[in-house]
Design a protein around this motif. Structure first.
Motif, PDB file in Angstrom:
ATOM      1  N   GLN B  14      10.284   5.133 -36.299  1.00 50.32           N
ATOM      2  CA  GLN B  14      10.443   3.940 -37.130  1.00 50.32           C
ATOM      3  C   GLN B  14      10.171   2.667 -36.333  1.00 50.32           C
ATOM      4  N   LEU B  15      10.696   2.639 -35.084  1.00 53.16           N
ATOM      5  CA  LEU B  15      10.532   1.420 -34.293  1.00 53.16           C
ATOM      6  C   LEU B  15       9.079   1.231 -33.878  1.00 53.16           C
ATOM      7  N   GLU B  16       8.424   2.345 -33.563  1.00 54.55           N
ATOM      8  CA  GLU B  16       6.994   2.237 -33.254  1.00 54.55           C
ATOM      9  C   GLU B  16       6.225   1.729 -34.460  1.00 54.55           C
ATOM     10  N   ALA B  17       6.566   2.260 -35.627  1.00 54.02           N
ATOM     11  CA  ALA B  17       5.908   1.803 -36.852  1.00 54.02           C
ATOM     12  C   ALA B  17       6.159   0.315 -37.039  1.00 54.02           C
ATOM     13  N   ALA B  18       7.400  -0.116 -36.810  1.00 53.94           N
ATOM     14  CA  ALA B  18       7.722  -1.533 -36.967  1.00 53.94           C
ATOM     15  C   ALA B  18       6.922  -2.374 -35.978  1.00 53.94           C
ATOM     16  N   GLU B  19       6.780  -1.872 -34.737  1.00 55.11           N
ATOM     17  CA  GLU B  19       6.033  -2.646 -33.740  1.00 55.11           C
ATOM     18  C   GLU B  19       4.558  -2.761 -34.147  1.00 55.11           C
ATOM     19  N   THR B  20       3.980  -1.650 -34.624  1.00 54.93           N
ATOM     20  CA  THR B  20       2.581  -1.713 -35.063  1.00 54.93           C
ATOM     21  C   THR B  20       2.434  -2.677 -36.224  1.00 54.93           C
ATOM     22  N   LEU B  21       3.365  -2.623 -37.172  1.00 52.97           N
ATOM     23  CA  LEU B  21       3.303  -3.550 -38.316  1.00 52.97           C
ATOM     24  C   LEU B  21       3.402  -4.994 -37.848  1.00 52.97           C
ATOM     25  N   VAL B  22       4.306  -5.241 -36.900  1.00 51.75           N
ATOM     26  CA  VAL B  22       4.476  -6.598 -36.385  1.00 51.75           C
ATOM     27  C   VAL B  22       3.185  -7.072 -35.729  1.00 51.75           C
ATOM     28  N   GLN B  23       2.605  -6.219 -34.878  1.00 50.92           N
ATOM     29  CA  GLN B  23       1.424  -6.655 -34.121  1.00 50.92           C
ATOM     30  C   GLN B  23       0.216  -6.836 -35.044  1.00 50.92           C
ATOM     31  N   ALA B  24       0.010  -5.870 -35.942  1.00 54.43           N
ATOM     32  CA  ALA B  24      -1.125  -6.001 -36.874  1.00 54.43           C
ATOM     33  C   ALA B  24      -0.909  -7.206 -37.776  1.00 54.43           C
ATOM     34  N   THR B  83      10.235  -7.602 -45.225  1.00 53.58           N
ATOM     35  CA  THR B  83       9.152  -6.699 -45.620  1.00 53.58           C
ATOM     36  C   THR B  83       8.931  -5.630 -44.562  1.00 53.58           C
ATOM     37  N   ILE B  84       8.850  -6.059 -43.298  1.00 54.60           N
ATOM     38  CA  ILE B  84       8.589  -5.089 -42.229  1.00 54.60           C
ATOM     39  C   ILE B  84       9.775  -4.141 -42.073  1.00 54.60           C
ATOM     40  N   ALA B  85      10.978  -4.678 -42.196  1.00 52.82           N
ATOM     41  CA  ALA B  85      12.156  -3.812 -42.110  1.00 52.82           C
ATOM     42  C   ALA B  85      12.121  -2.746 -43.206  1.00 52.82           C
ATOM     43  N   ALA B  86      11.738  -3.161 -44.418  1.00 45.62           N
ATOM     44  CA  ALA B  86      11.696  -2.203 -45.521  1.00 45.62           C
ATOM     45  C   ALA B  86      10.585  -1.169 -45.331  1.00 45.62           C
ATOM     46  N   LEU B  87       9.412  -1.636 -44.876  1.00 40.15           N
ATOM     47  CA  LEU B  87       8.287  -0.706 -44.712  1.00 40.15           C
ATOM     48  C   LEU B  87       8.546   0.305 -43.607  1.00 40.15           C
ATOM     49  N   ALA B  88       9.224  -0.136 -42.533  1.00 38.48           N
ATOM     50  CA  ALA B  88       9.411   0.764 -41.386  1.00 38.48           C
ATOM     51  C   ALA B  88      10.773   1.427 -41.388  1.00 38.48           C
ATOM     52  N   HIS B  89      11.584   1.136 -42.399  1.00 38.89           N
ATOM     53  CA  HIS B  89      12.925   1.726 -42.498  1.00 38.89           C
ATOM     54  C   HIS B  89      13.779   1.418 -41.268  1.00 38.89           C
ATOM     55  N   VAL B  90      13.782   0.155 -40.845  1.00 36.80           N
ATOM     56  CA  VAL B  90      14.679  -0.272 -39.775  1.00 36.80           C
ATOM     57  C   VAL B  90      15.427  -1.507 -40.257  1.00 36.80           C
ATOM     58  N   GLY B  91      16.392  -1.950 -39.467  1.00 39.21           N
ATOM     59  CA  GLY B  91      17.156  -3.129 -39.838  1.00 39.21           C
ATOM     60  C   GLY B  91      16.410  -4.409 -39.496  1.00 39.21           C
ATOM     61  N   PRO B  92      16.694  -5.513 -40.222  1.00 37.35           N
ATOM     62  CA  PRO B  92      16.036  -6.792 -39.928  1.00 37.35           C
ATOM     63  C   PRO B  92      16.284  -7.263 -38.493  1.00 37.35           C
ATOM     64  N   ASP B  93      17.466  -6.994 -37.944  1.00 36.60           N
ATOM     65  CA  ASP B  93      17.743  -7.392 -36.560  1.00 36.60           C
ATOM     66  C   ASP B  93      16.785  -6.699 -35.609  1.00 36.60           C
ATOM     67  N   GLN B  94      16.525  -5.415 -35.915  1.00 32.96           N
ATOM     68  CA  GLN B  94      15.610  -4.679 -35.052  1.00 32.96           C
ATOM     69  C   GLN B  94      14.199  -5.250 -35.134  1.00 32.96           C
ATOM     70  N   VAL B  95      13.817  -5.736 -36.327  1.00 30.86           N
ATOM     71  CA  VAL B  95      12.491  -6.357 -36.447  1.00 30.86           C
ATOM     72  C   VAL B  95      12.414  -7.578 -35.541  1.00 30.86           C
ATOM     73  N   GLN B  96      13.457  -8.415 -35.586  1.00 34.72           N
ATOM     74  CA  GLN B  96      13.463  -9.610 -34.730  1.00 34.72           C
ATOM     75  C   GLN B  96      13.384  -9.210 -33.253  1.00 34.72           C
ATOM     76  N   GLU B  97      14.138  -8.200 -32.891  1.00 33.20           N
ATOM     77  CA  GLU B  97      14.160  -7.687 -31.512  1.00 33.20           C
ATOM     78  C   GLU B  97      12.755  -7.258 -31.070  1.00 33.20           C
ATOM     79  N   ILE B  98      12.109  -6.444 -31.925  1.00 38.36           N
ATOM     80  CA  ILE B  98      10.766  -5.940 -31.612  1.00 38.36           C
ATOM     81  C   ILE B  98       9.772  -7.087 -31.569  1.00 38.36           C
ATOM     82  N   TYR B  99       9.937  -8.025 -32.498  1.00 34.15           N
ATOM     83  CA  TYR B  99       9.038  -9.175 -32.540  1.00 34.15           C
ATOM     84  C   TYR B  99       9.099  -9.943 -31.226  1.00 34.15           C
ATOM     85  N   ASP B 100      10.298 -10.240 -30.784  1.00 38.16           N
ATOM     86  CA  ASP B 100      10.471 -11.020 -29.550  1.00 38.16           C
ATOM     87  C   ASP B 100       9.950 -10.239 -28.350  1.00 38.16           C
ATOM     88  N   HIS B 101      10.292  -8.945 -28.338  1.00 31.98           N
ATOM     89  CA  HIS B 101       9.935  -8.125 -27.188  1.00 31.98           C
ATOM     90  C   HIS B 101       8.438  -7.983 -27.029  1.00 31.98           C
TER      91      HIS B 101
END
Lengths: 450, 450
Positions: B14-24, B83-101
């Motif tokens: 899920q986190l990898e998916a979220a990272e790919t979604l964030v980067q793309a 949107t990214i949290a919903a698509l990747a099935h992770v929490g919004p906090d994790q999206v922010q974390e991945i985004y920053d990282h």
């Protein structure tokens, strides 16, 4: 101590200088080693990609320790570390810290290269030629996917007690044929424009599509909920729908793309528009629960009937030449040759496994040549051998498998050896079989030259 | 909680998916916004780079919060995050974390774009034309560097009590003329091939060299030991030696480069060889205690007399179109418009400062037109206005200054407004002054068309 804290502790400028030195130095090492070995391979009439992989091995964890993923928890080359420490006036520990911390940037750049390569592969797919060779190519492609996948997966599971998920991964890595390597060797041997040659290329394109669909399913499984049948069917359906939509768009969306591109006036319009499609397709695939790699390929496929296809190719090729090289060198750099040392008894099973994979990879693709439904005299051995090289798509499987952590080091090494072995054997064996370039043409004297 | 720990905690896929979604997703946002605004600017007959900066402002911290450096400690756009949290099935906090990282990957890609742009600028320098306009260009360039630098630095220090180091940074950002913008506007007005036009271009090339030398010194100072005279002299000497060596190599090393390039056979040879020179030059400059940006420019200068120059340009341009765009959008995205709100009394000094910088930037470059040592009728105003746009090199100063942390937010905003203002004013004023294209030629009817 993370890097922002270090920055505060030691005065930012030295650390920034060290980071720039590390990043520029890594590019120099990667590009120089890859280029030197690629030039060597080309002179040995072997594919350049083999050189990039060997270059990775030479500079990586089994070699000079210059390109070293932090996951390997290995010590950086002491000379390089000391040189950068001295030039930037920081401690060697800080160099290692900065090296590890900035490594993900290199991996991100490699990933841009990977996606650009898949995009280019989709872009260069000749859907029309594929239609022309039609049914023959489909049987060759299906056999050439199903046989290696089944042989690899069940062989590893039954003979070596490899758990099902890594076994499926390895089997999937054996499916796709490298269009680039096959086309260049067949072209050199004047076999490319024969009907048999076109069948090989058509089957290789289909292989790529099937292989990437399998990849999307396998990677999702690797992260997911095990082997319930329902999610697998759902993923296969999603991947099928995705590819059908991409094929449909490749017939219909290109005129709209061209219309828009013709209206763009600011410079750099071709590469920006192409990269937008690429990014959108990656995003869409991932949002669909599939792999971004499938999206990258689909993005290329969609633009393959664009009037600007040639310009897009020219604009994307430099990205591939630079950054896909980074991707391949990174893969080679992670190969731990120690797991292949035959004098260590613990490695024997891994070595036998690598041998099995290589033999299975050769036999199963050669056998595909005999599934060729042709009424005319046909060089079935050449068709089978043409399907042999796994090249870049096999490596993409390997890279994603490593990343998702399902493969152990000996299976990783075995897959890499299988890819390198088939990529090495294909041109060598094809030259033997087609030794007389004239002989090939005799099999299909009426071959159209599209 | 850092990301590797998160990966273990939540299941990697899920986190990898979220990272790919964030980067793309970030690529889609950056390229789409930059392209849309660049197209608008071109239709308003303004430079495309203005559009990229405005696009950055629109998607950045002052706008949609889609492109957001972690240093700004601001909240990501809630809709995108959800949107990214919903698509990747992770929490919004994790999206922010991945985004920053993963943001540093985007910055690294932007830096590749920046260095590619500087490399291209060096590559396109017409040293021979520069020699031909000779003395005239030198006086214009020197005045056009010394005047804005002095006016900016001492004005900020004396009138606004800005400490010396940031004042020097701002002054340095006012020195370099954007060759690309100037050349395209002069070309459009048929002024480029006149003797006056060639003088402007020659002076702009010299400006770039002087500006980047100043940059190397200033950045080193920013990280260093304050204002002892000895290290400053040492740095200036080092920068001078570096440029002289680069100029010498540009006259002597190109044949060797061409010899080698002619012998490379694996594909992608042009861009790989060019990028190797670029990486080596960046490494050398940084090892020399200078700025890698100077190395990138010098690398281009060295190859500017290569027989393969045109092929190198074509191969590097897609990199610039994609990744320098990322760099410019990132710069715009960091602009905090709040510090420019005129209704907040706390901002008045910053606004006055921005106004001062813009006026100083215009006056000092226009004055350089009158330093033109010409016996013939000369359009001094047009020469001065031709030197006006700061464009990309000014932005590079700004980016590096922000990175090294010496500029406060209001000075950063003031420099960005100065760059955007001059880049906007140059084409507008030049079109007024050279309203009748024929009029320009009258000043230099005997102008050679090189």
């Amino acid at each position: 101590m993370d890097v922002p804290a270090l920055l505060l502790a030691a005065g930012g400028h030295q650390l920034e200088a060290a980071e720039t030195l590390v990043q520029a130095g890594r590019f120099v090492v990667i590009l120089f080693a890859a280029r030197a070995l690629a030039e060597l391979m080309v002179r040995l009439r072997l594919p350049a990609i083999l050189g990039e992989l060997v270059a990775g091995v030479l500079v990586g964890v089994s070699g000079l320790h210059l390109i070293l993923a932090p996951e390997l928890a290995s010590e950086l080359n002491a000379f390089a570390q000391g040189t950068i420490a001295a030039l930037a006036h920081v401690g060697p520990d800080q160099v290692q810290e900065i090296y590890d911390h900035s490594f993900s940037n290199l991996q991100a750049v490699g990933k841009i290269g990977l996606f650009s390569l898949l995009f280019l592969t989709g872009l260069e797919s000749e859907l029309d030629e594929l239609m022309a060779v039609g049914v023959q190519a489909i049987t060759v492609a299906l056999t050439g996917v199903v046989l290696p996948f089944a042989l690899g997966t069940f062989g590893l599971h039954a003979l070596f007690s490899v758990p099902l998920l890594p076994a499926i991964f390895a089997g999937a890595a054996m499916t796709a044929t490298s269009i680039g390597i096959t086309a260049s060797v067949l072209g050199e041997l004047k076999f490319l424009r024969t009907r048999d040659g076109q069948t090989v290329i058509g089957a290789a394109v289909l292989d790529d599509i099937l292989g990437i669909v399998i990849l999307a399913v396998v990677v999702a499984l690797a992260g997911g909920e095990g082997f319930a049948i329902a999610p697998i069917l759902k993923l296969i359906a999603a991947a099928g729908v995705f590819v059908i939509v991409a094929l449909f768009l490749s017939r219909t969306a290109a005129p709209g793309f061209d219309w828009l591109l013709d209206r763009l006036q600011a410079p750099g319009e071709v590469v920006v528009a192409a990269f937008l499609v690429l990014s959108l397709a990656c995003f869409a695939a991932q949002a669909f629960g599939l792999e971004a790699a499938l999206g990258a390929f689909a993005g290329g496929l969609i633009l393959s009937s664009s009037r600007h296809r040639h310009a897009i190719e020219e604009a994307v090729k430099p990205l591939v030449a630079l950054f896909a090289t980074v991707f391949f060198v990174l893969i080679g750099s992670g190969l731990d040759l120690a797991v292949l040392n035959p004098f260590d008894a613990a490695n024997h099973e891994g070595l036998v496994m690598a041998g099995f994979l290589l033999v299975a990879a050769v036999i199963s693709k050669v056998a595909a040549g005999w599934s060729y439904l042709s009424q005319e005299p046909t060089n079935r051995l050449a068709v089978g051998l043409g399907m042999l090289p796994r090249g870049e798509v096999g490596l993409i499987f390997l890279g994603l498998g490593t990343q998702s952590g399902v493969l152990g080091p000996s299976l990783e090494a075995a897959i890499l050896l299988m890819v390198m072995g088939t990529t090495f054997l294909a041109p060598v064996l094809l030259r033997l079989v087609l030794a007389d370039p004239g002989a090939a043409a005799e099999f299909a004297p009426e071959a159209p030259a599209p």
